[in-house]
Scaffold this active site. Sequence first.
Site, PDB file in Angstrom:
ATOM      1  N   GLY A   7       0.828  -1.206   0.000  1.00 36.01           N
ATOM      2  CA  GLY A   7       0.000   0.000   0.000  1.00 36.01           C
ATOM      3  C   GLY A   7       0.862   1.257   0.000  1.00 36.01           C
ATOM      4  O   GLY A   7       1.613   1.490   0.940  1.00 36.01           O
ATOM      5  N   GLY A   9      -0.198   4.524  -0.039  1.00 34.82           N
ATOM      6  CA  GLY A   9      -0.961   5.738   0.277  1.00 34.82           C
ATOM      7  C   GLY A   9      -0.094   6.656   1.134  1.00 34.82           C
ATOM      8  O   GLY A   9       1.138   6.558   1.119  1.00 34.82           O
ATOM      9  N   PHE A  10      -0.745   7.537   1.912  1.00 27.58           N
ATOM     10  CA  PHE A  10       0.025   8.481   2.726  1.00 27.58           C
ATOM     11  C   PHE A  10       0.989   7.748   3.663  1.00 27.58           C
ATOM     12  O   PHE A  10       2.129   8.168   3.837  1.00 27.58           O
ATOM     13  CB  PHE A  10      -0.916   9.336   3.579  1.00 27.58           C
ATOM     14  CG  PHE A  10      -1.665  10.354   2.788  1.00 27.58           C
ATOM     15  CD1 PHE A  10      -0.990  11.374   2.127  1.00 27.58           C
ATOM     16  CD2 PHE A  10      -3.046  10.312   2.689  1.00 27.58           C
ATOM     17  CE1 PHE A  10      -1.678  12.336   1.406  1.00 27.58           C
ATOM     18  CE2 PHE A  10      -3.746  11.264   1.965  1.00 27.58           C
ATOM     19  CZ  PHE A  10      -3.067  12.278   1.319  1.00 27.58           C
ATOM     20  N   GLU A 167     -18.237  18.582   0.772  1.00 25.54           N
ATOM     21  CA  GLU A 167     -17.452  19.166  -0.323  1.00 25.54           C
ATOM     22  C   GLU A 167     -18.090  18.856  -1.675  1.00 25.54           C
ATOM     23  O   GLU A 167     -18.163  19.700  -2.566  1.00 25.54           O
ATOM     24  CB  GLU A 167     -15.997  18.660  -0.240  1.00 25.54           C
ATOM     25  CG  GLU A 167     -15.267  19.286   0.942  1.00 25.54           C
ATOM     26  CD  GLU A 167     -13.947  18.629   1.334  1.00 25.54           C
ATOM     27  OE1 GLU A 167     -13.313  19.144   2.260  1.00 25.54           O
ATOM     28  OE2 GLU A 167     -13.563  17.612   0.738  1.00 25.54           O
ATOM     29  N   ASP A 298      -4.719   4.186   8.071  1.00 25.01           N
ATOM     30  CA  ASP A 298      -6.141   3.892   8.302  1.00 25.01           C
ATOM     31  C   ASP A 298      -6.416   2.438   8.676  1.00 25.01           C
ATOM     32  O   ASP A 298      -7.427   2.128   9.309  1.00 25.01           O
ATOM     33  CB  ASP A 298      -6.939   4.156   7.012  1.00 25.01           C
ATOM     34  CG  ASP A 298      -7.287   5.622   6.846  1.00 25.01           C
ATOM     35  OD1 ASP A 298      -6.841   6.433   7.672  1.00 25.01           O
ATOM     36  OD2 ASP A 298      -8.010   5.940   5.881  1.00 25.01           O
TER      37      ASP A 298
HETATM   38  C1  LIG Z   1     -12.835  11.063  -0.580  1.00 24.41           C
HETATM   39  C2  LIG Z   1     -11.921  11.171   0.603  1.00 24.41           C
HETATM   40  C3  LIG Z   1     -11.594  12.414   1.123  1.00 24.41           C
HETATM   41  C4  LIG Z   1     -10.745  12.526   2.220  1.00 24.41           C
HETATM   42  N1  LIG Z   1     -10.441  13.764   2.703  1.00 24.41           N
HETATM   43  C5  LIG Z   1      -9.576  13.888   3.732  1.00 24.41           C
HETATM   44  C6  LIG Z   1      -9.174  15.163   4.208  1.00 24.41           C
HETATM   45  O1  LIG Z   1      -9.634  16.195   3.701  1.00 24.41           O
HETATM   46  N2  LIG Z   1      -8.284  15.221   5.236  1.00 24.41           N
HETATM   47  C7  LIG Z   1      -7.762  14.091   5.808  1.00 24.41           C
HETATM   48  O2  LIG Z   1      -6.936  14.185   6.723  1.00 24.41           O
HETATM   49  N3  LIG Z   1      -8.131  12.874   5.392  1.00 24.41           N
HETATM   50  C8  LIG Z   1      -9.019  12.743   4.366  1.00 24.41           C
HETATM   51  N4  LIG Z   1      -9.383  11.501   3.934  1.00 24.41           N
HETATM   52  C9  LIG Z   1      -8.845  10.332   4.628  1.00 24.41           C
HETATM   53  C10 LIG Z   1      -7.417  10.064   4.147  1.00 24.41           C
HETATM   54  O3  LIG Z   1      -7.412  10.001   2.748  1.00 24.41           O
HETATM   55  C11 LIG Z   1      -6.926   8.758   4.751  1.00 24.41           C
HETATM   56  O4  LIG Z   1      -6.901   8.898   6.149  1.00 24.41           O
HETATM   57  C12 LIG Z   1      -5.538   8.414   4.253  1.00 24.41           C
HETATM   58  O5  LIG Z   1      -5.537   8.297   2.855  1.00 24.41           O
HETATM   59  C13 LIG Z   1      -5.041   7.122   4.881  1.00 24.41           C
HETATM   60  O6  LIG Z   1      -3.798   6.807   4.345  1.00 24.41           O
HETATM   61  P1  LIG Z   1      -3.352   5.284   4.218  1.00 24.41           P
HETATM   62  O7  LIG Z   1      -1.962   5.331   3.654  1.00 24.41           O
HETATM   63  O8  LIG Z   1      -3.571   4.569   5.485  1.00 24.41           O
HETATM   64  O9  LIG Z   1      -4.357   4.637   3.168  1.00 24.41           O
HETATM   65  P2  LIG Z   1      -4.681   5.057   1.664  1.00 24.41           P
HETATM   66  O10 LIG Z   1      -4.293   6.456   1.403  1.00 24.41           O
HETATM   67  O11 LIG Z   1      -6.077   4.633   1.458  1.00 24.41           O
HETATM   68  O12 LIG Z   1      -3.715   4.143   0.800  1.00 24.41           O
HETATM   69  C14 LIG Z   1      -3.891   2.761   0.672  1.00 24.41           C
HETATM   70  C15 LIG Z   1      -3.033   2.264  -0.481  1.00 24.41           C
HETATM   71  O13 LIG Z   1      -3.084   0.835  -0.491  1.00 24.41           O
HETATM   72  C16 LIG Z   1      -3.368   0.347  -1.791  1.00 24.41           C
HETATM   73  N5  LIG Z   1      -4.082  -0.912  -1.612  1.00 24.41           N
HETATM   74  C17 LIG Z   1      -5.294  -1.095  -1.047  1.00 24.41           C
HETATM   75  N6  LIG Z   1      -5.610  -2.395  -0.992  1.00 24.41           N
HETATM   76  C18 LIG Z   1      -4.578  -3.059  -1.547  1.00 24.41           C
HETATM   77  C19 LIG Z   1      -4.307  -4.439  -1.782  1.00 24.41           C
HETATM   78  N7  LIG Z   1      -5.167  -5.403  -1.380  1.00 24.41           N
HETATM   79  N8  LIG Z   1      -3.154  -4.762  -2.392  1.00 24.41           N
HETATM   80  C20 LIG Z   1      -2.273  -3.807  -2.777  1.00 24.41           C
HETATM   81  N9  LIG Z   1      -2.474  -2.492  -2.566  1.00 24.41           N
HETATM   82  C21 LIG Z   1      -3.597  -2.127  -1.944  1.00 24.41           C
HETATM   83  C22 LIG Z   1      -4.195   1.455  -2.434  1.00 24.41           C
HETATM   84  O14 LIG Z   1      -4.100   1.420  -3.849  1.00 24.41           O
HETATM   85  C23 LIG Z   1      -3.535   2.718  -1.849  1.00 24.41           C
HETATM   86  O15 LIG Z   1      -2.441   3.144  -2.634  1.00 24.41           O
HETATM   87  C24 LIG Z   1     -10.217  11.359   2.827  1.00 24.41           C
HETATM   88  C25 LIG Z   1     -10.536  10.112   2.310  1.00 24.41           C
HETATM   89  C26 LIG Z   1     -11.374  10.015   1.205  1.00 24.41           C
HETATM   90  C27 LIG Z   1     -11.715   8.659   0.646  1.00 24.41           C
END
Ligand SMILES: Cc1cc2nc3c(=O)[nH]c(=O)nc-3n(C[C@H](O)[C@H](O)[C@H](O)COP(=O)(O)OP(=O)(O)OC[C@H]3O[C@@H](n4cnc5c(N)ncnc54)[C@H](O)[C@@H]3O)c2cc1C
Length: 423
Positions: A7, A9-10, A167, A298
């Site tokens: 993953g 993401g952030f 939004e 997350d």
């Molecule tokens: C529409 C929307 C608006 C948002 N607005 C805000 C905001 O304004 N402010 C704020 O603080 N937060 C906001 N959030 C929440 C924020 O985006 C999340 O808290 C943050 O992205 C979490 O980061 P993460 O790296 O844990 O997961 P994510 O950013 O969700 O990244 C997960 C990564 O894992 C990959 N992945 C998933 N499943 C698999 C798998 N089975 N195999 C391989 N890869 C996989 C995905 O492709 C992705 O690249 C928002 C969320 C959404 C959906």
Amino acid sequence: MNIVIVGGGFAGMNLAKQLSKNKSLNITLIDKNNYHFFPPLIYQVATAFIETSIITYPFRKMFSKAANFRFHYGELKAIDVSEKVVSTSSGEVSYDYLVLAMGTETNYFGMENVEKYAVPMKTIDDAINLRNHILRNGERAAQGHSDADRERFSTIVISGGGPTGVELAGMLAYMNKKILAKEYPEFSPNGRMRIVLVDMAPSLLGPMSKKSQQEAYEVLQDMGVEVKLNTGVKDYVDGKVIFADGSTIATDTLIWSSGVIAKEAPGLPKESIGRGRRILVDAYNKVQGVDDVFAIGDICLQTSDTAFPNGHPQLAQVAIQQGKLLAKNLDNILEKRPLEAFKYNDKGSMAIITKNKAVVDLPKFTFTGWFAWLTWLFIHIIPIAGFRNKIKLVTGWFWSFLTNNPSLRLIIRPNTQGDNKSA
Ligand SMILES: Cc1cc2nc3c(=O)[nH]c(=O)nc-3n(C[C@H](O)[C@H](O)[C@H](O)COP(=O)(O)OP(=O)(O)OC[C@H]3O[C@@H](n4cnc5c(N)ncnc54)[C@H](O)[C@@H]3O)c2cc1C
């Protein structure tokens, strides 16, 4: 030493960036997409306000200067914690340390019809799908043969009054006034879209301050959005949204931004999984009950931070800070130094409502209006990946807000011709 991150993401991307500076490590990032993306702005892609490429960045380009970095394009299928190997849709990868950072997916709370027919708002694919859907329905409404048809195609129900729902509602109302009214003579003089924002809670923007909640409510109402509180969506049958209070609305568009659930991590023991399917971790983000596996962002549930005994909110800042600290702690593990416990530094939260209107809650005070809107724009430029993307975002916003009319409203249909099914 092989560190595998699932993953980008952030959380995963910030971890990989820090770790790739240590040349003695081999980093493999697995992701089902070949790009990192910025979820807070996908609603602007969905409403044809900005281009997709502005909020996305290919992993291979991001890490092209890191010789110790490999990208594996594939979806996680299973984790074998005893053999220390993960299976993906495109092969197996073995690890010394594994970090799970797959985030969340849309939660439909078991409502089958909603899952089948509503439009989710979570990924880039969702945003492009929603954009096509809205534009196609605009054309259908313009051509509608009966009042009922026109009504159904021009009504949009958004379920979820959090920042995404607010939004999106604000942006659609803006589109209705500034674009539909001008470009669709069938709908003039005032546009035609009926936008309904619904939430089970008694207020919008649940976790924000009372002042921000009230501001969002009043601004959206002024813009013509119908806000329906204290009732949730119960079902979506025959083109009708059915609410818990018994009322119904006929619509071809139910946008679902009502909740998320952590992505599945098949192979972890049941005891490692907590509320909302989140992976239970200790103060150092180590997964409870298994060795050499960590979870950040997350997808994890960490209750050791005394200021957040029920776990952290699922926000970008938590994910970024956990990714950065885990990079430091993995280094501490390798150098046999003591580990640092995670403590979330809450810098506040914000939401944009429409042009010139936003709400910003800082730890000590709240502000709203034009200055909050400028703050929101500025804060959302900083984390965008790539200098060129930041410039494109600023100029794109400047042009769109100045002219009240971006020109990205293309209905693009997916075409799979050329996919070699036999390969
Ligand atoms: C529409 C929307 C608006 C948002 N607005 C805000 C905001 O304004 N402010 C704020 O603080 N937060 C906001 N959030 C929440 C924020 O985006 C999340 O808290 C943050 O992205 C979490 O980061 P993460 O790296 O844990 O997961 P994510 O950013 O969700 O990244 C997960 C990564 O894992 C990959 N992945 C998933 N499943 C698999 C798998 N089975 N195999 C391989 N890869 C996989 C995905 O492709 C992705 O690249 C928002 C969320 C959404 C959906």
